[in-house]
Write a protein that holds these residues in place. Structure first.
Motif, PDB file in Angstrom:
ATOM      1  N   GLU A 140     -10.345 -24.939   1.831  1.00  0.00           N
ATOM      2  CA  GLU A 140      -9.266 -24.745   0.865  1.00  0.00           C
ATOM      3  C   GLU A 140      -9.828 -24.219  -0.451  1.00  0.00           C
ATOM      4  N   LEU A 141      -8.943 -23.731  -1.297  1.00  0.00           N
ATOM      5  CA  LEU A 141      -9.291 -23.236  -2.629  1.00  0.00           C
ATOM      6  C   LEU A 141     -10.299 -22.092  -2.587  1.00  0.00           C
ATOM      7  N   TYR A 142     -10.094 -21.180  -1.677  1.00  0.00           N
ATOM      8  CA  TYR A 142     -10.928 -19.978  -1.643  1.00  0.00           C
ATOM      9  C   TYR A 142     -10.220 -18.859  -2.407  1.00  0.00           C
ATOM     10  N   GLY A 143     -10.945 -17.762  -2.634  1.00  0.00           N
ATOM     11  CA  GLY A 143     -10.412 -16.682  -3.445  1.00  0.00           C
ATOM     12  C   GLY A 143      -9.898 -15.509  -2.636  1.00  0.00           C
TER      13      GLY A 143
ATOM     14  N   ILE B  17     -13.256 -18.204   6.660  1.00  0.00           N
ATOM     15  CA  ILE B  17     -12.182 -19.168   6.869  1.00  0.00           C
ATOM     16  C   ILE B  17     -11.607 -18.949   8.264  1.00  0.00           C
ATOM     17  N   THR B  18     -11.407 -20.031   9.004  1.00  0.00           N
ATOM     18  CA  THR B  18     -10.847 -19.939  10.343  1.00  0.00           C
ATOM     19  C   THR B  18      -9.326 -20.089  10.290  1.00  0.00           C
ATOM     20  N   GLU B  19      -8.679 -19.718  11.334  1.00  0.00           N
ATOM     21  CA  GLU B  19      -7.226 -19.802  11.409  1.00  0.00           C
ATOM     22  C   GLU B  19      -6.791 -21.265  11.356  1.00  0.00           C
TER      23      GLU B  19
ATOM     24  N   GLU C  64      -5.060 -17.876   6.807  1.00  0.00           N
ATOM     25  CA  GLU C  64      -5.390 -16.814   7.747  1.00  0.00           C
ATOM     26  C   GLU C  64      -6.904 -16.670   7.852  1.00  0.00           C
ATOM     27  N   ALA C  65      -7.366 -16.380   9.054  1.00  0.00           N
ATOM     28  CA  ALA C  65      -8.810 -16.202   9.255  1.00  0.00           C
ATOM     29  C   ALA C  65      -9.285 -14.958   8.513  1.00  0.00           C
TER      30      ALA C  65
END
Length: 349
Positions: free
Chosen positions: A149-152, A163-165, A170-171
């Motif tokens: 979580e909390l990615y850009g 990041i995975t689905e 979204e991946a």
């Protein structure tokens, strides 16, 4: 083909039988321990007693956790109280969701209660614990990595976060904003430690510097995030919060430096009295008329006066040293501010 990226864990939970061990919670707990440990070292170096920081943290940490969760739930109420959502999820803190603004605000209330019970000025305590809070945030941000979580925004940089689905995501490869903030917090802690040693910050100014420096970084990091958030005049709510808190912290540093320059000479009256009593006992045991006995006695008396004055000032609601009489700065019992001085919660908003 992506040659380099930061992988995300396949799960943020390890089950030991019926007991779930969550990475998010572990990061918060480790951060709290680091903050208390490092804050204790700084407090002792300032002339306080061992264990005081932990005793006050017993009040500050629960208040901070409640405040952090309240801020998140209030500012992201649609995640819990809109149609189709389950309001019970608002209590599931282990799934993420702590706002640093609420954590610091309500945590300060808990710290104030603990300080009042110990007869300690809150600004001095805040200065001692400030770098530790920054280190705790740096550790706590890795809890967001466990929860993915909390990615850009999407990126193809070598340090992109994979990041995975999953639910509501979204991946793909994204900016690891959790890592950016973690590294920024380490830098903030180092800055506060250096400035405190260089300029002898007191009366809450070390804590204010931590707040201002953190907010400066949070503005650009927040701007990169793509998670859902409320916007005001085109900017995310937390950007406006960071700007406002930054201004307040800077104003406090400027005004405080003019009104109360320097640093508190007595941060814990009880510790100062104990040191004075030990010095007096040592003087009595070794009394043999040697030169220097008078100087030692004067230093002990001066330290006792300072402790009494600080205690009286605290009872009147002052910062703990407003009424301290002038005297030698290097009285018996003073402890130098060493190079190893210094040491929260994970923040999600």
């Amino acid at each position: 083909m992506d040659l380099a990226y930061i992988p995300s864990p396949s799960t943020g939970v390890i089950n030991l039988g019926p007991i779930p061990l969550r990475g998010y919670a572990f990061c918060i707990i480790i951060g709290v321990f680091v903050a208390v440990w490092y804050g204790n070292k700084r407090w002792i170096a300032r002339g306080g007693t061992a264990g005081t920081v932990a005793d006050i943290a017993v009040w500050a940490v629960p208040f901070g956790l409640v405040g952090g969760r309240l801020y998140h739930v209030i500012t992201d109420y649609q995640l819990y109280f809109s149609e189709g959502e389950n309001w019970v999820d608002a209590f599931k803190i282990w799934e993420g969701g702590l706002g640093i603004w609420g954590a610091i605000a309500l945590g300060a209330v808990g710290a104030w209660i603990g300080c009042r019970r110990r007869g300690i000025p809150l600004p001095a305590y805040a200065d001692a614990i400030a770098p530790g809070i920054a280190f705790a945030q740096a550790i706590g941000r890795w809890g967001n990595w466990f929860n993915q979580e909390l990615y850009g925004k999407p990126t193809d940089l070598p340090w992109a976060l994979k990041i995975t689905e999953g639910a509501n995501r979204e991946a793909g490869l994204y900016h690891p904003t959790f890592l950016y903030e973690s590294l920024w917090c380490v830098g903030v802690a180092v800055l506060v430690i250096w400035a405190d040693r260089r300029f002898k910050l007191g009366h809450g100014r070390a804590f204010a510097l931590y707040v201002a420096a953190y907010c400066a970084g949070r503005v650009w990091i927040e701007y990169m995030r793509v998670d859902e958030a409320h916007h005001i005049l085109g900017l995310r709510l937390n950007v406006w919060t960071a700007i406002g808190v930054f201004v307040l912290a800077v104003v406090y540093m400027v005004v405080s430096a003019r009104v109360r320059p320097g640093r508190e000479e007595v941060v814990e009256p009880k510790a100062a009295k104990d040191a004075a009593d030990k010095a007096a006992d040592a003087g009595a045991d070794g009394e043999d008329g040697k030169p220097g006995d008078d100087e030692a006695a004067d230093a002990t008396l001066d330290l006792e006066k300072r402790a009494d004055a600080a205690e009286d000032a605290e009872s009147r609601g002052d910062s703990g040293d407003a009424a301290v009489p002038d005297g030698p700065a290097d009285s018996a019992g003073d402890v130098p501010h060493g190079a190893d001085n210094g040491a929260g919660s994970a923040a999600k908003s």
